[in-house]
Scaffold this active site. Structure first.
Site, PDB file in Angstrom:
ATOM      1  N   HIS A  52       0.823  -1.211   0.000  1.00  0.00           N
ATOM      2  CA  HIS A  52       0.000   0.000   0.000  1.00  0.00           C
ATOM      3  C   HIS A  52       0.862   1.267   0.000  1.00  0.00           C
ATOM      4  O   HIS A  52       1.996   1.251   0.497  1.00  0.00           O
ATOM      5  CB  HIS A  52      -0.885   0.036   1.257  1.00  0.00           C
ATOM      6  CG  HIS A  52      -2.010  -0.943   1.234  1.00  0.00           C
ATOM      7  ND1 HIS A  52      -2.297  -1.769   2.302  1.00  0.00           N
ATOM      8  CD2 HIS A  52      -2.943  -1.219   0.295  1.00  0.00           C
ATOM      9  CE1 HIS A  52      -3.361  -2.513   2.010  1.00  0.00           C
ATOM     10  NE2 HIS A  52      -3.769  -2.209   0.795  1.00  0.00           N
ATOM     11  N   CYS A  84      -2.990   0.283   9.399  1.00  0.00           N
ATOM     12  CA  CYS A  84      -4.039  -0.603   8.840  1.00  0.00           C
ATOM     13  C   CYS A  84      -5.003  -1.128   9.886  1.00  0.00           C
ATOM     14  O   CYS A  84      -6.096  -1.563   9.547  1.00  0.00           O
ATOM     15  CB  CYS A  84      -3.413  -1.838   8.182  1.00  0.00           C
ATOM     16  SG  CYS A  84      -1.787  -1.685   7.556  1.00  0.00           S
TER      17      CYS A  84
END
Ligand code: GLY
Length: 262
Positions: A170, A257
């Protein structure tokens, strides 16, 4: 438009208890499965660190059919104007968004949803006080970005599609917000054009995973085991809290996250 503190002043967070199925979570390189008991301990330490930073934490129950569901950040973008339920890029994670939509409604937050076929993972969205940067990645595509951009543009946000480095999961695997004008980033992202108007603190080489730190009110939560980064932040005047994230790391996850912060 600048929104002072949007990117690091938070009153609330949503987390999800890691289920036993977390051992089957997605990973790029298999360095062994997480240990569920150890993950539970690390997750509890993470929740306590968020609380000590001044955040009220709502903990959702484990979602066994979805091994990666502890990574709640990928399922939603929480802005003061509303919550947007995203469409995660990994097919095995799509159902997490349905659960999060219900959970957010049950917690009293009205939600909008990405309804199209495009995908966006929250881990690819960096919100700063002045703009929203979305990293195109294997999980986040142009169609997903376009749909998200249409929603947040109406709310007055500047939003841009940038590039996630090819060898990370990411965009936020490699960067995080430290303040209104300050970004923490890996060497490979520190010179990126998208950060040319920010002060960038570069993560010392060999500690790239520490780029996924999170500023929460006056504290910066940094994954444990990265002493050079912790020292750099400390000497730059930040109030550092070290938080273990060894089990999340086995699934290419980090500190950001594991919570939705708003
Ligand atoms: N294991 C986290 C993810 O792949 O989304």
């Amino acid at each position: 438009m600048e929104r002072h503190g949007l990117s690091y002043r938070f009153r609330n967070a949503i987390v999800r208890t890691p289920g036993k199925s977390v051992t089957e979570g997605l990973r790029d390189v298999d360095r062994g499965a997480p240990d569920h008991a150890v993950y539970l301990e690390e997750h509890e330490t993470y929740v306590q660190a968020l609380r000590r930073a001044g955040v009220e934490v709502a903990t959702l129950p484990a979602l066994e059919p979805y091994p990666d569901s502890v990574f709640v950040e990928d399922t939603a973008l929480c802005l003061p104007e509303g919550f947007i339920i995203l469409r995660p890029g990994a097919p095995s994670r799509r159902g997490e968004a349905d659960s999060m939509a219900l959970d957010c409604k049950n917690l009293g937050h009205p939600v909008l949803r990405l309804e199209g076929r495009g995908t966006v993972d929250g881990g690819d969205i960096l919100v700063t006080d002045r703009e929203i940067l979305v990293g195109a990645s294997e999980r986040t595509d142009q169609n997903g970005f376009d749909e998200l951009a249409a929603i947040v543009s109406k709310w007055g946000y500047t939003i841009s599609l940038v590039r996630t480095p090819s060898d990370v999961l990411h965009f936020k695997s490699d960067c995080s917000v430290l303040g209104p004008d300050t970004i923490l980033a890996t060497h490979r992202l520190s010179g990126a054009l998208c950060f040319s108007d920010y002060t960038v603190l570069e993560v010392p080489r060999g500690e790239e995973a520490a780029a996924n730190s999170i500023r929460v009110n006056s504290k910066v939560l940094v994954p444990d085991g990265f002493p050079k980064t912790a020292g750099l932040l400390d000497s730059s005047g930040f109030d550092v809290t070290r938080v273990p994230a060894t089990q999340a790391a086995l699934l290419d996850g980090g500190l950001s996250c594991q919570s939705l912060r708003f």
